[in-house]
Design a protein around this motif. Structure first.
Motif, mmCIF file in Angstrom:
data_model
loop_
_atom_site.group_PDB
_atom_site.id
_atom_site.type_symbol
_atom_site.label_atom_id
_atom_site.label_comp_id
_atom_site.label_asym_id
_atom_site.label_seq_id
_atom_site.Cartn_x
_atom_site.Cartn_y
_atom_site.Cartn_z
ATOM 1 N N ARG A 193 -0.618 3.228 -3.139
ATOM 2 C CA ARG A 193 -1.236 2.450 -2.487
ATOM 3 C C ARG A 193 -2.163 2.851 -1.192
ATOM 4 O O ARG A 193 -3.603 2.666 -1.117
ATOM 5 C CB ARG A 193 -0.719 1.154 -1.663
ATOM 6 C CG ARG A 193 -1.516 -0.055 -1.079
ATOM 7 C CD ARG A 193 -2.178 -0.770 -2.155
ATOM 8 N NE ARG A 193 -2.630 -1.912 -1.188
ATOM 9 C CZ ARG A 193 -3.950 -1.931 -0.692
ATOM 10 N NH1 ARG A 193 -4.487 -0.725 -0.501
ATOM 11 N NH2 ARG A 193 -4.363 -2.989 0.043
ATOM 12 N N ILE A 194 -1.517 3.839 -0.631
ATOM 13 C CA ILE A 194 -2.465 4.684 0.444
ATOM 14 C C ILE A 194 -3.297 5.593 -0.376
ATOM 15 O O ILE A 194 -4.675 5.583 0.301
ATOM 16 C CB ILE A 194 -1.407 5.517 1.278
ATOM 17 C CG1 ILE A 194 -0.419 4.741 1.991
ATOM 18 C CG2 ILE A 194 -2.371 6.548 2.073
ATOM 19 C CD1 ILE A 194 0.724 5.465 2.921
ATOM 20 N N ALA A 195 -2.947 6.085 -1.291
ATOM 21 C CA ALA A 195 -4.239 6.708 -2.085
ATOM 22 C C ALA A 195 -5.338 6.249 -2.460
ATOM 23 O O ALA A 195 -6.547 6.777 -2.796
ATOM 24 C CB ALA A 195 -3.450 7.673 -3.468
ATOM 25 N N VAL A 196 -5.206 4.874 -3.089
ATOM 26 C CA VAL A 196 -6.254 3.871 -3.489
ATOM 27 C C VAL A 196 -7.107 3.821 -2.421
ATOM 28 O O VAL A 196 -8.178 3.796 -2.614
ATOM 29 C CB VAL A 196 -5.602 2.516 -3.938
ATOM 30 C CG1 VAL A 196 -6.613 1.315 -4.341
ATOM 31 C CG2 VAL A 196 -4.877 3.084 -5.381
ATOM 32 N N ASP A 197 -6.514 3.358 -1.076
ATOM 33 C CA ASP A 197 -7.415 3.031 -0.266
ATOM 34 C C ASP A 197 -8.107 4.338 0.323
ATOM 35 O O ASP A 197 -9.353 4.205 0.578
ATOM 36 C CB ASP A 197 -6.585 2.543 1.182
ATOM 37 C CG ASP A 197 -6.288 1.163 1.126
ATOM 38 O OD1 ASP A 197 -6.386 0.472 2.221
ATOM 39 O OD2 ASP A 197 -6.213 0.547 -0.018
#
Length: 233
Positions: A193-197
């Motif tokens: 999720r952090i990588a997506v943002d």
């Protein structure tokens, strides 16, 4: 990679066509991006024409100054025609945001489907090119940087942005989970999720800051995510 500055035509995501009807009853008075209402061919063309005009104007006047009258004028129609397709300018911005993110997500889905079956190393090895392709495709869409800014800055668009990010996170985790069986699923989801943002931020950064090389941005993010995933195993 040189930045593309040519004007592109706003396109809906590549999906199988839906059945359409030519009856006037198919035309919504104020359809949102998730209304699910079937549009006639003529109504769909007009909706895309208004979205194209809105995207171009966003790049010229920004989020605060753009108005429904400006969009209608740029599209060559009267304001009542605009309101047959969108409730207000924020409804238009939501449609633009959804279209942009769906086009970006289609590139991500292709990356997963093509590379995940070959294993983790192959998947991450192709991440750099996936991200670079996303930047290139986004650069060709009119008003893309302003649309991405609107998705972050306009409170009413938060749900549109978060829903897309959650959907992408789910898709990545489903593909990556079997490749990292030792990793805690909750930790995998958090890091993904952090990588997506970070990925969306990287696209915006590469397009918004001429001093940033898209290749360098893609390389740095790929290395950061790869390191984070390996450290979490």
């Amino acid at each position: 990679m040189g930045r593309s500055r040519r004007r592109a035509v706003l396109q809906p995501p590549c999906r199988p066509p839906c059945p359409v009807s030519d009856t006037a009853s198919d035309v919504p008075l104020a359809s949102g991006p998730t209304s699910g209402t079937t549009l006639s061919g003529r109504a769909a063309a007009m909706r895309m024409r208004l979205m194209q005009a809105g995207a171009e104007l966003l790049g010229e006047v920004g989020i605060e100054r753009i108005s429904t009258n400006q969009v209608a004028s740029r599209a060559g129609v009267t304001p009542p025609v605009f309101y047959r397709h969108f409730k207000d300018k924020y409804d238009l911005l939501a449609a633009l945001g959804s279209t942009l993110m769906e086009a970006q997500n289609d590139i991500l889905y292709e990356w997963l489907e093509r590379s995940a079956p070959a294993g983790f190393e192959e998947l991450m090895g192709a991440h750099y090119q996936f991200l670079l392709s996303t930047i290139q495709a986004t650069a060709e869409m009119p008003g893309a940087v302003w649309i991405m800014r609107a998705l972050r800055a306009v409170p009413s668009l938060t749900a549109v942005r978060l829903a897309s990010h959650e959907m992408v996170t789910d898709r990545i985790c489903r593909a990556m989970g079997p490749l990292l069986p030792e990793m805690d699923p909750a930790e995998l989801r958090l890091r993904t999720r952090i990588a997506v943002d970070a990925g969306y931020a990287a696209v915006e950064m590469a397009l918004d800051d001429p001093s940033m090389s898209p290749e360098s941005v893609c390389r740095a993010l790929t290395q950061m995510w790869l390191g984070g995933l390996r450290h979490g195993v």
